[in-house]
Design a protein around this motif. Structure first.
Motif, short mmCIF file in Angstrom:
data_model
loop_
_atom_site.label_atom_id
_atom_site.label_comp_id
_atom_site.label_asym_id
_atom_site.label_seq_id
_atom_site.Cartn_x
_atom_site.Cartn_y
_atom_site.Cartn_z
N MET A 188 -0.11 5.46 -7.61
CA MET A 188 0.17 4.07 -6.89
C MET A 188 1.57 4.07 -6.86
N ASP A 189 2.02 4.31 -5.33
CA ASP A 189 3.50 4.13 -5.13
C ASP A 189 4.09 2.87 -4.87
N ILE A 190 5.31 2.80 -4.95
CA ILE A 190 5.91 1.35 -4.88
C ILE A 190 5.73 0.86 -3.24
N ASN A 191 5.44 1.58 -2.31
CA ASN A 191 5.27 0.87 -1.02
C ASN A 191 3.67 0.32 -0.89
N ASN A 192 2.89 1.01 -1.55
CA ASN A 192 1.56 0.33 -1.91
C ASN A 192 1.75 -1.04 -2.55
N ILE A 193 2.45 -0.90 -3.69
CA ILE A 193 2.50 -2.14 -4.44
C ILE A 193 3.19 -3.00 -3.64
N THR A 194 4.17 -2.90 -3.02
CA THR A 194 4.93 -3.89 -2.07
C THR A 194 4.02 -4.48 -0.94
N THR A 195 3.28 -3.60 -0.62
CA THR A 195 2.28 -3.94 0.54
C THR A 195 1.27 -5.06 -0.01
N PHE A 196 0.79 -4.74 -1.27
CA PHE A 196 -0.33 -5.54 -1.64
C PHE A 196 0.33 -6.60 -2.11
N ILE A 197 1.77 -6.89 -2.67
CA ILE A 197 2.20 -8.06 -3.22
C ILE A 197 2.37 -8.88 -1.87
N THR A 198 2.89 -8.53 -0.94
CA THR A 198 2.75 -9.23 0.37
C THR A 198 1.70 -9.85 0.91
N VAL A 199 0.49 -9.17 0.72
CA VAL A 199 -0.74 -9.49 1.08
C VAL A 199 -1.19 -10.77 0.31
N ALA A 200 -1.01 -10.53 -0.91
CA ALA A 200 -1.45 -11.44 -2.11
C ALA A 200 -0.43 -12.67 -1.96
N THR A 201 0.71 -12.51 -1.78
CA THR A 201 1.56 -13.85 -1.32
C THR A 201 1.02 -14.58 -0.21
N LEU A 202 0.85 -14.00 0.91
CA LEU A 202 0.32 -14.53 2.10
C LEU A 202 -1.13 -15.21 1.74
N LEU A 203 -1.77 -14.67 1.02
CA LEU A 203 -3.03 -15.52 0.38
C LEU A 203 -2.76 -16.45 -0.17
N VAL A 204 -1.89 -16.54 -1.12
CA VAL A 204 -1.57 -17.42 -2.22
C VAL A 204 -1.14 -18.62 -1.54
N ILE A 205 -0.13 -18.51 -0.70
CA ILE A 205 0.62 -19.61 -0.13
C ILE A 205 -0.16 -20.18 1.08
#
Length: 212
Positions: free
Chosen positions: A1-18
């Motif tokens: 799991m690379d950093i780009n994958n993690i960053t993208t997931f965090i972005t998607v998760a953040t948009l879902l949460v907020i």
């Protein structure tokens, strides 16, 4: 799991949460009426539900909700009924406050939610929400390769939970800072009314949601 994958997931998760949804309205209802601890209990319920959905997604069990129209319908209606029930409870509380004389209003008119019940409300609001399940079925697998370890998969669930905890803890802190304003009787009446209508709206929308 690379950093780009993690960053993208965090972005998607953040948009879902907020994004506006039942979680935010539940927190906005709980903290002014029941306090900061109850609000945190709501959040803990959210997090536990994420791990339930994450586990079902990781082990492929929740795919039944997509493949079986009957299973999806039952799960969807349970979630819709629960959201509508919360909405009705909020409206009933609003009418009780409206029916009381403001100078004589006491705690019997607006009963605080216990920490245990607040946790259960938070958990059920997410556990019975097919939209959260669909996130873990549609978006979540995109960030996990075929050979990805279970530990890495749960790490993503943990990241989603951390984003959720940070966002809603900030919301709880802000609401608790203005406790005097939120303890106003008219504010509580308005909040219960809005919460009731919103949750009934979410529940009705969920009941009409189609599989796929």
């Amino acid at each position: 799991m690379d950093i780009n994958n993690i960053t993208t997931f965090i972005t998607v998760a953040t948009l879902l949460v907020i994004s506006p949804g039942p979680n935010g309205f539940l927190i906005a209802k709980t903290v002014p009426l029941s306090g900061q601890k109850a609000g945190v209990a709501n959040i803990c319920g959210f997090v536990v539900a994420f791990y339930v959905h994450g586990t079902l997604s990781i082990f492929g069990i929740s795919i039944l909700l997509v493949q079986s129209a009957q299973a999806f319908f039952v799960f969807k209606m349970l979630g819709a009924a629960y959201l509508i029930w919360i909405g009705i409870k909020a409206l009933v509380s609003a009418f009780k406050v409206s029916g009381a004389k403001l100078p004589d209003l006491d705690q019997r008119n607006v009963k605080p939610v216990s920490v245990r019940n607040a946790f259960l409300e938070g958990f059920l609001t997410n556990a019975l929400n097919p939209k959260v399940s669909m996130f873990y079925l549609a978006a979540f697998p995109q960030f996990i390769s075929v050979n990805e370890s279970v530990i890495n998969a749960y790490a993503l669930v943990t990241l989603h939970s951390i984003v959720n905890f940070v966002w809603f803890s900030t919301m709880v802190f802000m609401l608790s800072r203005i406790k005097n304003a939120t303890n106003n009787v008219r504010f509580k009446r308005w909040l219960n009314s809005i919460t009731g209508v919103v949750f009934i709206g979410f529940g009705s929308k969920l009941a009409l949601m189609k599989n796929g």
